[in-house]
Design a protein around this motif. Structure first.
Motif, mmCIF file in Angstrom:
data_model
loop_
_atom_site.group_PDB
_atom_site.id
_atom_site.type_symbol
_atom_site.label_atom_id
_atom_site.label_comp_id
_atom_site.label_asym_id
_atom_site.label_seq_id
_atom_site.Cartn_x
_atom_site.Cartn_y
_atom_site.Cartn_z
ATOM 1 N N SER A 86 0.737 -1.022 0.023
ATOM 2 C CA SER A 86 0.027 0.001 0.042
ATOM 3 C C SER A 86 0.995 1.270 0.084
ATOM 4 N N THR A 87 0.415 2.159 -0.453
ATOM 5 C CA THR A 87 1.096 3.562 -0.286
ATOM 6 C C THR A 87 1.874 3.869 0.970
ATOM 7 N N ILE A 99 4.763 2.001 1.629
ATOM 8 C CA ILE A 99 5.998 2.475 0.744
ATOM 9 C C ILE A 99 6.643 3.593 1.526
ATOM 10 N N MET A 100 5.815 4.166 2.029
ATOM 11 C CA MET A 100 6.241 5.621 2.997
ATOM 12 C C MET A 100 6.849 4.826 4.300
ATOM 13 N N ASP A 145 -1.658 8.467 4.523
ATOM 14 C CA ASP A 145 -0.885 7.824 3.469
ATOM 15 C C ASP A 145 0.655 8.172 3.777
#
Lengths: 465, 339
Positions: free
Chosen positions: B21-22, B25-26, B104
């Motif tokens: 998921s975004t 990733i972050m 996010d």
């Protein structure tokens, strides 16, 4: 999953999609008459056969099985439940027949690519023959997880499939074909190894296990695996003399040529969230009837959507009304859960989609230019070579519904291209008309002047008298 | 499509494409920043934690304001700005509410990057201006996540670098008692000394500046972790560093007094590793095609070296990345397909 194929009972009504716009000209049977299973209802390039015995009732508009399509015209047949075949020819000797005769037979039996493409097989083979056939690849890869219709058929009808392959070789006038089977289908591989040895076909049919990786069963990917070279974009395999035929298509060819049967049934994998089975279904069976007959309690009814079904596998499939029917290209039907999908986040252009795309496209760019449809950009980015395989959507961290979007954009691009083509034709016709009118106008003008002058002369002579 | 459902069907996608998921990733990016953060903390002290705290707090306030502003703006008013969709338009800013903006995690990455790009112990005003410019000017003015053309963190840093030049030149010495000039500045204004004479000085370690070499090594380690986790691709960092090596080798001049420094010195000085692995690789603002990424890396590296050597600033990551971001639409236009 169970690899047995169950035979479905004929539904109370079957609905057969009519693709030919001029179907009334090719109509063979009047409404209200009793037809037998396999009898020709509509001739022409896209023949329609009755898939069960019963009364041909009328035409109805029902949801089309295609994505993004308007409700389509269907012929409805009320089944009498006997499922009685039309008398079929016997003592056929296909090995002595010419390729043209066999192709005609395939065309009249209404055989199309049963792997999902539903492109007329006879046309495909004829194109390959025109361009000098080089390869015949038999596709038994079936790489999409959860779809096992082909695998089940390979278990049940290996001899028939091999006979079909020999017929295709005869039509194409080739010596050898490649039979590609997914590596994960161990038992199918074993069966075919044995059968090829038993029938001494190893010189003609070369068995090739293909890695279990999606989308290796897709036509272009399979050609790359089998021949070692990738097809250029915008070139059809048939133009290079390559024919890829699905195992179930070959089975249908066998049935058409040896048994004189039209294509009226196909194997479909039916999924519920809990179980799955392979069923030989009459083409034209509404998905609703199929589900009700096979899962009377709807497995776990509250969790399953009652008016929607997913056509196609988990990756490539699309959701549509449960009133749509099984068609020739339907490989898989899935009952779907009544869940609201997670909202998509914005694209962060992470590029995961681009690394996994089997056609080396840039889905993040395609997405960007699909939002307001940018025709020129999408063409430059080769949207048309998108297989809509669904891998980009699977790996997308933002869960963007890419596959559906690309499918929509492809449809729109096709429509635009068709409109442009139409506009060009119309403008050419208008130009031709003006030219023609000018010419004829000149001639009528001169004639009129002659007539006028004659009239004047006669008048003046009258006056003089 | 539900990823889990496909996986339950046994789809083999390989290690490089695990569904993510975004936010995760972050999270990986934040995790990979830790070694570098720790090294900076070790050499420059608690001033960095102070920066970080202000930056995160300012970021939180900024995000909340933006989120409220966006939800209160009606969809109708925004539909003039966003193309009216026939398709579903999941990225529509009008439909955003508070939760994605905060959850996010991309904004936290931006805040952390701004905080570590600034010298330690910055005044609250400067950090706040940097964060507000980064999130407001750099990101949400374009429509938010995925829509910006410039790297938000570098926009924020660039704004304060131009607005408060004297404050941003205040890099504390790594070792107490040394003069304030960073190794890069010492090399730039070398007053006739050869490289050998310079590097013999107390501000220099084995590879580059004392301390700076370890900070860069730590960011390099974090960057390698990101490549290993397939969060970023290897093309941009490798080509960026390669172009730095080429440029500095060409102007090394055998270490004379006119030399612009050795390749090793340049690789381990200033914010080069942070820039190469964490800033230039921002997927939103880099080209999409592989060839485009190669050009982008080469361009970034060249601009960094040019600004460092002949520009008005001792280090040039921010302006180099911003200038290269400017060229991304052009690069994407030329190489728009991975063939």
């Amino acid at each position: 999953m169970n690899l047995l194929i169950e035979q479905a009972d004929p539904p109370t009504r079957v609905y057969l999609a009519v693709q030919d716009r001029h179907w009334r000209e090719h109509g063979q049977v009047d409404f209200g008459t009793y037809v037998l299973k396999g009898s020709l209802l509509v001739g022409g390039d896209n023949p329609v056969h009755a898939t069960t015995s019963g009364t041909l009732e009328r035409t109805v508009l029902r949801p089309s099985s295609r994505k993004n399509a308007e409700p389509a015209l269907h012929l409805s047949i009320r089944s009498d439940g006997k499922d009685q075949w039309l008398p079929r020819a016997k003592n056929l000797s296909p090995l002595t027949q010419s390729a043209e005769a066999l192709l005609t037979k395939i065309a009249t039996a209404g055989i199309v690519g049963l792997g999902g493409g539903a492109f007329p097989t006879a046309t495909k083979l004829a194109t390959a023959i025109r361009h000098t056939p080089r390869y015949l690849i038999v596709n038994g890869v079936e790489c999409e997880p959860g779809v096992q219709a082909d695998e089940a058929l390979m278990h049940a009808a290996s001899v028939e499939i091999l006979q079909g392959a020999l017929l295709a070789l005869q039509i194409l006038n080739l010596d050898q074909c490649i039979l590609a089977i997914g590596e994960d289908k161990h038992s199918a591989l074993e069966i075919f190894t044995q059968k090829i040895l038993q029938q001494e076909l190893s010189g003609k049919i070369q068995l090739l296990p293909v890695a279990d990786k999606f989308p290796n069963g897709s036509e272009r990917q399979l050609i790359k695996i089998c021949t070692g070279t990738a097809l250029p974009r915008n070139v059809y395999p048939a133009q290079l003399g390559i024919s890829v035929l699905n195992v179930s298509t070959l089975y249908a060819i066998y049935q058409a040529i040896y048994l004189d049967q039209a294509l009226v049934e196909r194997v479909v994998t039916l999924h519920t969230p809990q179980s799955a089975k392979n069923i030989r279904v009459h083409i034209g069976t509404p998905a609703k009837d199929l589900v009700n007959n096979n899962f009377p309690s709807r497995a776990n009814a509250p969790a399953v959507s009652t008016n929607l079904i997913q056509r196609g596998g988990p990756l490539t499939g699309w959701i549509q009304s449960i009133d749509a029917c099984v068609e020739k290209g339907t490989t898989c039907l899935q009952l779907i859960k009544n869940t609201v999908p997670k909202p998509a986040l914005p694209c962060i252009r992470c590029g995961k989609c681009a690394t996994i795309c089997p056609e080396n496209l840039l889905p993040q760019e395609l997405y960007w230019y699909s939002k307001p449809l940018n025709e020129a950009k999408l063409n430059a980015l080769k949207l048309t070579s998108c297989l809509t395989c669904g891998l980009c959507e699977t790996v997308c961290p933002s869960q963007i519904p890419l596959t559906n979007m690309f499918r929509d954009s492809q449809t729109l691009l096709k429509q635009y291209a068709a409109h442009k083509q139409q506009a060009r034709q119309v403008s050419a016709r208008v130009k031709a008309r003006t030219v023609r009118l000018e010419k004829s106008g000149q001639s009528t003008q001169s004639q009129r002047e002659k007539r006028l002058s004659r009239l004047r002369q006669s008048r003046s002579s009258n006056h003089e008298q | 499509m539900n990823n889990k459902r496909i996986l339950s069907h046994g789809l083999n996608l390989g290690p490089e494409s695990r569904p993510t998921s975004t936010a995760s990733i972050m999270n990986h990016v934040l995790l990979a920043l830790f070694p570098g953060l720790f090294a900076q903390f070790y050499y420059f002290g608690t001033g960095y934690l102070y920066n970080l705290a202000i930056a995160l707090f300012a970021g939180l306030l900024c995000c909340l304001t933006i989120a409220l502003a966006m939800t209160s703006t009606s969809e109708k008013a925004l539909s003039y700005a966003s193309p009216t969709p026939k398709h579903r338009f999941p990225g529509s800013i009008a439909r955003k509410n508070i939760s994605p903006i905060l959850l996010d995690n991309s904004n936290w990455v931006t805040c952390v990057l701004v905080a570590i790009a600034l010298p330690p112990n910055m005044p609250i005003l400067i950090v706040t201006v940097a964060i507000v410019s980064a999130l407001g000017l750099g990101k949400y003015i374009y429509g938010g996540l995925g829509q910006n053309i410039f790297n938000p963190a570098m926009v924020g840093y660039g704004v304060v670098l131009i607005s408060f030049p004297s404050d941003l030149a205040l890099w504390p010495p790594v070792i107490e008692g040394l003069s304030g000039a960073t190794p890069l500045e010492q090399l730039k204004y070398n007053s006739g000394q050869t490289v050998q004479e310079l590097t013999a000085g107390p501000a220099f370690g084995t590879l580059a500046g004392q301390g700076w070499e370890w900070i860069n090594a730590a960011y390099l380690a974090g960057g390698l972790y990101l490549i290993y986790q397939r969060i970023i691709g290897w093309h941009i960092p490798v080509y960026l560093l390669a172009s730095i090596i080429l440029w500095s080798a060409a102007w090394y001049d055998m270490g004379s007094s006119l030399s612009l420094g050795s390749p090793v010195f340049h690789l381990f000085s200033g914010g080069i590793m942070l820039g190469a692995f964490f800033i230039a690789t921002d997927p939103v603002t880099c080209p999409s095609s592989t060839r485009g990424k190669i050009y982008f890396g080469l361009l970034c590296g060249s601009l960094i070296f040019i600004i460092r050597s002949w520009g008005g600033y001792p280090d040039g990551i921010a302006f180099a990345v911003l200038l290269a971001n400017l060229c991304v639409p052009l690069i994407d236009h030329i190489h728009n397909i991975n063939d």
